[in-house]
Design a protein around this motif. Sequence first.
Motif, PDB file in Angstrom:
ATOM      1  N   ALA A  72      41.158  34.967  66.248  1.00  0.00           N
ATOM      2  CA  ALA A  72      40.182  35.278  67.303  1.00  0.00           C
ATOM      3  C   ALA A  72      39.504  34.029  67.864  1.00  0.00           C
ATOM      4  O   ALA A  72      39.098  33.994  69.017  1.00  0.00           O
ATOM      5  CB  ALA A  72      39.127  36.234  66.762  1.00  0.00           C
ATOM      6  N   GLU A  73      39.368  32.994  67.030  1.00  0.00           N
ATOM      7  CA  GLU A  73      38.619  31.809  67.462  1.00  0.00           C
ATOM      8  C   GLU A  73      39.542  30.614  67.695  1.00  0.00           C
ATOM      9  O   GLU A  73      39.107  29.469  67.672  1.00  0.00           O
ATOM     10  CB  GLU A  73      37.583  31.455  66.391  1.00  0.00           C
ATOM     11  N   CYS A  74      40.842  30.887  67.912  1.00  0.00           N
ATOM     12  CA  CYS A  74      41.800  29.777  67.970  1.00  0.00           C
ATOM     13  C   CYS A  74      41.724  29.024  69.300  1.00  0.00           C
ATOM     14  O   CYS A  74      41.197  29.525  70.291  1.00  0.00           O
ATOM     15  CB  CYS A  74      43.217  30.275  67.739  1.00  0.00           C
ATOM     16  N   TRP A  75      42.268  27.818  69.292  1.00  0.00           N
ATOM     17  CA  TRP A  75      42.372  27.011  70.500  1.00  0.00           C
ATOM     18  C   TRP A  75      43.720  27.278  71.161  1.00  0.00           C
ATOM     19  O   TRP A  75      44.748  27.410  70.482  1.00  0.00           O
ATOM     20  CB  TRP A  75      42.321  25.536  70.146  1.00  0.00           C
ATOM     21  N   SER A  76      43.718  27.299  72.489  1.00  0.00           N
ATOM     22  CA  SER A  76      44.959  27.436  73.251  1.00  0.00           C
ATOM     23  C   SER A  76      45.616  26.055  73.393  1.00  0.00           C
ATOM     24  O   SER A  76      44.989  25.021  73.112  1.00  0.00           O
ATOM     25  CB  SER A  76      44.656  27.991  74.642  1.00  0.00           C
ATOM     26  N   GLU A  77      46.864  26.046  73.867  1.00  0.00           N
ATOM     27  CA  GLU A  77      47.512  24.758  74.157  1.00  0.00           C
ATOM     28  C   GLU A  77      46.661  23.976  75.155  1.00  0.00           C
ATOM     29  O   GLU A  77      46.500  22.764  75.043  1.00  0.00           O
ATOM     30  CB  GLU A  77      48.926  24.979  74.719  1.00  0.00           C
TER      31      GLU A  77
END
Length: 147
Positions: free
Chosen positions: A24-29
């Motif tokens: 849920a809190e991940c970074w996108s490319e």
Amino acid sequence: MTVSKMTARDVPAAAALDRMLFSAECWSEEDFYTSLEDPSRIFFAAYEGELFLGCCGLQQCFDQGDILTVGVHPDHRCKGIGTALMVAMLNAFAAQGGAALFLEVRASNASARALYEKFGFRQIGLRRNYYQQPAEDGLVYCLEVHA
Ligand SMILES: CC(C)(COP(=O)(O)OP(=O)(O)OC[C@H]1O[C@@H](n2cnc3c(N)ncnc32)[C@H](O)[C@@H]1OP(=O)(O)O)[C@@H](O)C(=O)NCCC(=O)NCCS
């Protein structure tokens, strides 16, 4: 194992790992690409040959810094990779005149807390319900780096 400064070539693997670890809190490319262009940020990637093992990053402003992310692929944990990434970050931070490095960590994240405490980070604060999905308190840690 090698640890080197992250480049654009590492971004797809770093974003895929981030998705796996932090859903849920991940970074996108895009977040990673933007960070690599930001001179106040520095990221490192760990590899075994061509195999991407993990990455980490921090943001520094004068002598203060924040650890933004540290993650090791679940298949390769407890082999010293997180330690190697932390060493790379701490050396870079100190080399740029860093004096106080901060981070937030989920209260239940025993492995990350143990990693940080191994490097001398100490809890200096608590942010109630700082994290979501699941909701959880965030612990604020700080390391004073002596030149
Ligand atoms: C935290 C994390 C980066 C550690 O990576 P790692 O490569 O397994 O770490 P290392 O093998 O270098 O271990 C470093 C220290 O962490 C601690 N540690 C690692 N795994 C542990 C576990 N399962 N339980 C308790 N302590 C643990 C130990 O103190 C260890 O030091 P030691 O080997 O000298 O005893 C990894 O577990 C991870 O990616 N977790 C998910 C992402 C995450 O939570 N990141 C932090 C967000 S704030």
